[in-house]
Each structure stands twice: as C-alpha cells, then as structure tokens.
Design an enzyme around this catalytic site. Structure first.
Site, PDB file in Angstrom:
ATOM      1  N   ALA A  82       0.850  -1.203   0.000  1.00 55.67           N
ATOM      2  CA  ALA A  82       0.000   0.000   0.000  1.00 55.67           C
ATOM      3  C   ALA A  82       0.884   1.251   0.000  1.00 55.67           C
ATOM      4  O   ALA A  82       2.013   1.222   0.454  1.00 55.67           O
ATOM      5  CB  ALA A  82      -0.890  -0.010   1.241  1.00 55.67           C
ATOM      6  N   SER A 134      -8.672 -10.840   3.203  1.00 52.18           N
ATOM      7  CA  SER A 134      -8.188 -11.307   4.496  1.00 52.18           C
ATOM      8  C   SER A 134      -7.966 -12.813   4.479  1.00 52.18           C
ATOM      9  O   SER A 134      -8.682 -13.542   3.803  1.00 52.18           O
ATOM     10  CB  SER A 134      -9.184 -10.963   5.601  1.00 52.18           C
ATOM     11  OG  SER A 134      -8.669 -11.397   6.846  1.00 52.18           O
ATOM     12  N   LYS A 188     -12.495  -3.471   5.226  1.00 53.30           N
ATOM     13  CA  LYS A 188     -11.307  -4.263   5.574  1.00 53.30           C
ATOM     14  C   LYS A 188     -10.511  -3.573   6.687  1.00 53.30           C
ATOM     15  O   LYS A 188      -9.975  -4.228   7.586  1.00 53.30           O
ATOM     16  CB  LYS A 188     -10.419  -4.467   4.338  1.00 53.30           C
ATOM     17  CG  LYS A 188      -9.088  -5.186   4.635  1.00 53.30           C
ATOM     18  CD  LYS A 188      -9.304  -6.549   5.248  1.00 53.30           C
ATOM     19  CE  LYS A 188      -8.103  -7.450   5.400  1.00 53.30           C
ATOM     20  NZ  LYS A 188      -6.840  -6.974   5.811  1.00 53.30           N
ATOM     21  N   HIS A 191     -12.247  -4.395   9.806  1.00 55.49           N
ATOM     22  CA  HIS A 191     -11.923  -5.805  10.102  1.00 55.49           C
ATOM     23  C   HIS A 191     -10.583  -5.860  10.850  1.00 55.49           C
ATOM     24  O   HIS A 191     -10.451  -6.538  11.874  1.00 55.49           O
ATOM     25  CB  HIS A 191     -11.853  -6.596   8.792  1.00 55.49           C
ATOM     26  CG  HIS A 191     -11.167  -7.931   8.902  1.00 55.49           C
ATOM     27  ND1 HIS A 191      -9.798  -8.073   9.028  1.00 55.49           N
ATOM     28  CD2 HIS A 191     -11.661  -9.202   8.916  1.00 55.49           C
ATOM     29  CE1 HIS A 191      -9.490  -9.353   9.122  1.00 55.49           C
ATOM     30  NE2 HIS A 191     -10.605 -10.056   9.054  1.00 55.49           N
ATOM     31  N   ASN A 192      -9.612  -5.151  10.340  1.00 53.29           N
ATOM     32  CA  ASN A 192      -8.286  -5.179  10.975  1.00 53.29           C
ATOM     33  C   ASN A 192      -8.299  -4.527  12.354  1.00 53.29           C
ATOM     34  O   ASN A 192      -7.601  -4.971  13.262  1.00 53.29           O
ATOM     35  CB  ASN A 192      -7.258  -4.493  10.078  1.00 53.29           C
ATOM     36  CG  ASN A 192      -6.777  -5.409   8.968  1.00 53.29           C
ATOM     37  OD1 ASN A 192      -7.529  -6.264   8.511  1.00 53.29           O
ATOM     38  ND2 ASN A 192      -5.551  -5.239   8.536  1.00 53.29           N
ATOM     39  N   GLU A 195      -9.517  -7.026  14.534  1.00 48.75           N
ATOM     40  CA  GLU A 195      -8.409  -8.002  14.660  1.00 48.75           C
ATOM     41  C   GLU A 195      -7.415  -7.536  15.745  1.00 48.75           C
ATOM     42  O   GLU A 195      -7.006  -8.321  16.609  1.00 48.75           O
ATOM     43  CB  GLU A 195      -7.724  -8.122  13.301  1.00 48.75           C
ATOM     44  CG  GLU A 195      -6.440  -8.921  13.246  1.00 48.75           C
ATOM     45  CD  GLU A 195      -5.805  -8.851  11.834  1.00 48.75           C
ATOM     46  OE1 GLU A 195      -6.500  -9.154  10.840  1.00 48.75           O
ATOM     47  OE2 GLU A 195      -4.617  -8.501  11.733  1.00 48.75           O
TER      48      GLU A 195
HETATM   49  C1  6PG Z   1      -5.688 -10.163   7.148  1.00 48.86           C
HETATM   50  C2  6PG Z   1      -4.686  -9.414   7.971  1.00 48.86           C
HETATM   51  C3  6PG Z   1      -3.590  -8.900   7.107  1.00 48.86           C
HETATM   52  C4  6PG Z   1      -2.335  -8.609   7.884  1.00 48.86           C
HETATM   53  C5  6PG Z   1      -2.429  -7.384   8.709  1.00 48.86           C
HETATM   54  C6  6PG Z   1      -1.383  -7.319   9.783  1.00 48.86           C
HETATM   55  O1  6PG Z   1      -6.836  -9.788   7.249  1.00 48.86           O
HETATM   56  O2  6PG Z   1      -5.301 -11.094   6.453  1.00 48.86           O
HETATM   57  O3  6PG Z   1      -5.300  -8.358   8.631  1.00 48.86           O
HETATM   58  O4  6PG Z   1      -4.103  -7.837   6.384  1.00 48.86           O
HETATM   59  O5  6PG Z   1      -2.014  -9.697   8.683  1.00 48.86           O
HETATM   60  O6  6PG Z   1      -2.242  -6.312   7.839  1.00 48.86           O
HETATM   61  O7  6PG Z   1      -1.447  -6.059  10.262  1.00 48.86           O
HETATM   62  P1  6PG Z   1      -0.388  -5.432  11.204  1.00 48.86           P
HETATM   63  O8  6PG Z   1       0.960  -5.648  10.551  1.00 48.86           O
HETATM   64  O9  6PG Z   1      -0.758  -4.020  11.289  1.00 48.86           O
HETATM   65  O10 6PG Z   1      -0.487  -6.182  12.495  1.00 48.86           O
END
Ligand code: 6PG
Length: 479
Positions: A82, A134, A188, A191-192, A195
């Site tokens: 990105a 993801s 997304k 979602h993160n 996460e």
């Molecule tokens: C997914 C994850 C993926 C990645 C993250 C890690 O959905 O597959 O979220 O996108 O593992 O970007 O994010 P960080 O490096 O910020 O922890």
C-alpha cells in the site's frame, strides 16, 4: 516467463507476484480460470509458472505483453505494498488499458487513497475496485474472505472469479459486493481494527494467566484449546493455542518465550481509531489495542520503570478453576464488545459516506477465510438479519443474552487483575464502555456545565428548548 506473446487469452491478471498475489492466482487456476501474472522480478514470475505447472498460468516480466494477453474488458488485480507504489503501478498501467477495463487494488490501502484513485480512474473511463482481502497466505491459496467495493455493474465481470476462489461456509461464498467507492477498503480496515482488539484481548488473557494464575505454557495451551472447542471458537484463539505449544525443529524451548515483547504494526488499527474519532463513533477496545502495541515499543523506559516501581506479582488470590470459568466469560464479553464497536463504526460510515453497507452480508463473509472469523459471527449475522436497521450490536436481544450471562465474569476478572496490578486495559475499557453505553444518564451534564462555566459554551436544559448560559460565579444564592 514468455517470449511469444499470447493475446486476449487470460481471464484474470495479477500485478505483484509476492506470496499473496501468487497464491491467489494459483487459487484461481485451481478453479480452471486461465490466469496471467506480472512481476518485474523474473524469479517471482518463474515461481508462479513452476507452482502452476499443469494449470493455465502464465508469468510475465514485462507489462505490455502481460496486458495484451488479457481478455477484454480486462480484470487486473494489484497486490503490491500500500502507498505510493499503488499510484506508480496505476500510472504505468493506464496508458496500456482500454476504457471499461477493471483495476482492483487488493492491498490494505487507506480508504481515502482509494476514494481519490476511484475518482481519477472513473474520469478516465476505467472501473476501480478497492478490495480488502483477508486470510494471509493460506487464505489466498485456499479461500480468503474478500471485501470488494466499487462500481456495481463492473462487479458482475469479476464476480464469478472472486466467488469461485473465496472461502465457503456451508456453501456460502465469503465474498460479496460491499458498496460504492472505497467501501471495500473501509470495511477491511475495520476488520483489521477488530483483529487488533481481539489479539490484544488474547495477549491480556495470557498476561492474567501467566502473572496472575502462574500458569505454564502447556497449561495455557490446554485452556485455550479447550475454549476453542466451545462457544469461543475462532481462528485467532486457535492460532494462540498453537503458539503456546510450538517449539522450533531441534529446539526444546517454547518459541514464544524467546520473542521480544515489542509489537509491530502496519497501520490499519491506527487508521480505524483515527477515523472512528472523525466519525464520532467510539471504538475504545481498538484504541486500547493500538495504544498497547505502541507502549510495548518503549522497552527501555519500561525496564527502567519496572525497577522504580514494585513489579512483583503475588498472583491472584482466587480459586484457579473457578477463575478460569470467569475468564472464559470475560473474554467472550470483551470480544463481543470489540465486534460491536467495529460494527458501530461501519454503521456510522454507511450513513456518513453513503456506503449503504449491509451488515448482515458483512458478518456473513467474515465467517470464513478471514482473520477474525469465529463462531460468534453466526450470532452477529442473525442479529443483523433479524433487524437490518440495528443501530448497535449490543441492542440485539440475542447478543444481550450473552452479555448478561458473561457480565459477572468480566467484572470479577477486571476487579481481581486491577487489584493485583496486572494490566488489562482492553478488558477494562470494554467493560467500562458497556457500562457507559447502558447508562440512560451519563455524567456529561457536568461536562456541559464545566464548558459553560469557563468558556461560556452554553448548555441545553432538560425539558426546555434552546441553549442557555449561566453566570456561574455571580448568579446563585450563597449558602
Ligand atoms: C488479514 C490481515 C492482514 C495482515 C495485517 C497485519 O486480514 O489477512 O489483517 O491484512 O495480517 O495487515 O497487520 P499489522 O501488521 O498491522 O499487524
């Protein structure tokens, strides 16, 4: 790699043949789509063809023959880091394309960049999709969850490929059209954010177990595995259980014990918190997760502080088995609050950005393939299915049943941990957020009085229209 150039032959093209790009393309080839990949690095292109032997897969190291090899209208996905690289790839690509071609950015781009790129490309006659993907390497190869946002009609062109390669839950694909513009990347990002919050909750659970209950890695592995066999089942819990038992080949120590306690991040959690502030939608569990990753980076200062302040943890004075039952409830409660805050943010964005998000569909496609997949998503999907206008997940009767049942557990866990000096800020903020959210009367009347007192910012009265200002130091009768 190719020397003779095929034309108008491949259904789907991928730019960037790193782990994600290559595996997603191979996944497409598994589903009998003819695919082509481009990467400047010949090694990547060769690896694609090697791994794709026996399937219709072509690797390119030059952009022009790659573009010509694709069927029109072309469907081209970028899986590149990105940021500026996305813009430079688009700039290289555009002169080689025809109007109506579709460009998909499958990376974790900031949604405001996607909005800009969508506008610029639309003006030139191209369709642009910001699509969250993801599931990591395994997901890309065998079925990710995908969140495409962009032009609805153009989606029909790519829909068969995306549906085929996505994860499936009870036969339902974990991909759906999300909405216009940058909605896919926004979803997304959230979602993160969720996460981040769930990962931090698991880290705090580990902290309570090792410092409060003095549990070994083997015991933690057993407890997390046991939880994962029940209602808490989730991908992140499963991963965490595995970590407590993992030793490297030839080693006897659990790898986790040898890993530095300084967490890195690529920014999507921070973006979620930043946007949540802009949209006036609190996501305190996500904020806390971002803050704790940041605090972890101050190792030198933390070591110094640990010498200055007493950090001997006596352990919790509790019945261990009974406390573990409460901890299971606490984790369930806090995890639900993390999802609820993320969904609330999606609800706000849906209105404020005109994304018109379907929260039931989003819950549905998160049930498989993605990092935050969990059994609870079935309940979340049903909650939004029963009431598509649900303003907040905590207002769903099905969710409130679980929250009421697990509430005593989280109170007990937070209380005990705070009393013994164990940090669990994300649990604590999840609980406090809930306590504030369920308050018909918050103490914000005092905030309004203070603002008016020192800044004449005015306040509103209960049962009376209009705004008011009081002479706080001069008007009132003295006692
Ligand atoms: C997914 C994850 C993926 C990645 C993250 C890690 O959905 O597959 O979220 O996108 O593992 O970007 O994010 P960080 O490096 O910020 O922890």
């Amino acid at each position: 790699m190719t020397t003779n150039s095929p034309t108008n032959q491949y259904t789907f093209g991928m730019i960037g043949l790193g782990t994600m790009g290559r595996n997603l393309l191979l996944n497409m080839a598994d589903h009998d789509f003819a695919v082509a990949g481009y990467d400047k690095n010949p090694a990547q292109s060769e690896l694609l063809e090697k791994d794709g032997a026996g399937k219709i897969v072509k690797g390119f190291t030059e952009l022009e023959p790659f573009i010509k090899s694709l069927k029109t209208p072309r469907s081209i996905m970028m899986l590149v880091p990105a940021g500026k690289i996305v813009d430079s790839v688009i700039a290289e690509l555009v002169p080689l394309l025809d109007k109506g071609d579709i460009i998909i950015d499958g990376g974790n781009s900031h949604f405001t960049d996607t909005t800009r790129r969508d506008g610029e490309l639309a003006r030139q006659g191209f369709h642009f999709f910001g699509m969250g993907i993801s599931g990591g390497e395994e997901g890309a190869r065998h079925g990710p969850s995908m969140m495409p946002g962009g032009d609805k009609e153009a989606y029909q062109v790519v829909e068969p490929v995306l549906t085929a390669v996505s994860a499936k839950v009870n036969g339902d694909p974990c991909v759906t059209y999300i909405g216009p513009g940058a909605s896919g990347h926004f979803v997304k990002m959230v979602h993160n954010g969720i996460e981040y919050a769930i990962m931090q909750l698991l880290a705090e659970t580990y902290e309570v177990m090792r410092k409060g209950l003095k549990m070994s890695n083997a015991e933690m592995h057993d407890v997390f595995s046991g939880w994962n066999a029940g209602r808490l089942q989730s991908f992140l819990l499963e991963v965490t259980a595995d970590i407590f038992a993992y030793t490297e080949p030839g080693a006897s120590d659990i790898l986790l014990d040898g890993i530095k306690d300084e967490a890195k991040s690529k920014g999507t959690g921070k973006w979620t918190s930043q946007i949540a502030m802009d949209l006036v939608t609190p996501v305190s569990a996500i904020d806390s997760a971002v803050s704790m990753r940041d605090l972890s980076k101050y190792k030198t200062e933390r070591v110094e502080a640990s010498k200055l302040y007493d950090t001997e943890y006596a352990g919790l004075d509790v019945d261990k088995d009974a406390f573990l039952i409460e901890l299971e409830q606490a984790y369930y409660f806090a995890m639900i609050v993390a999802y609820a805050q993320g969904m609330h943010l999606l609800h706000s964005a849906s209105t404020q950005y005109g994304y018109d998000l379907n929260l039931e569909s989003i819950s549905k496609i998160w049930r498989g393939g993605c990092i935050i997949r969990s059994t609870f998503l079935e309940t979340m999907m049903e909650a939004y299915g029963t009431n598509p206008d649900l303003k907040h997940l905590l207002l769903s009767p099905a969710v409130s049943d679980i929250i009421n049942e697990t509430q005593p557990g989280i109170r007990s866990v937070v209380g005990a941990a705070v009393a013994s000096g164990i940090a669990l800020p994300t649990y604590a903020t999840a609980l406090s957020y809930f306590d504030a959210f369920r308050s018909a009367d918050m103490p914000a009347n005092l905030i309004q009085a203070q603002r008016d007192y020192f800044g004449a910012h005015t306040f509103e009265r209960i049962g009376q229209d209009g705004v008011f200002h009081a002479q706080w130091q001069g008007d009132q009768a003295q006692p």
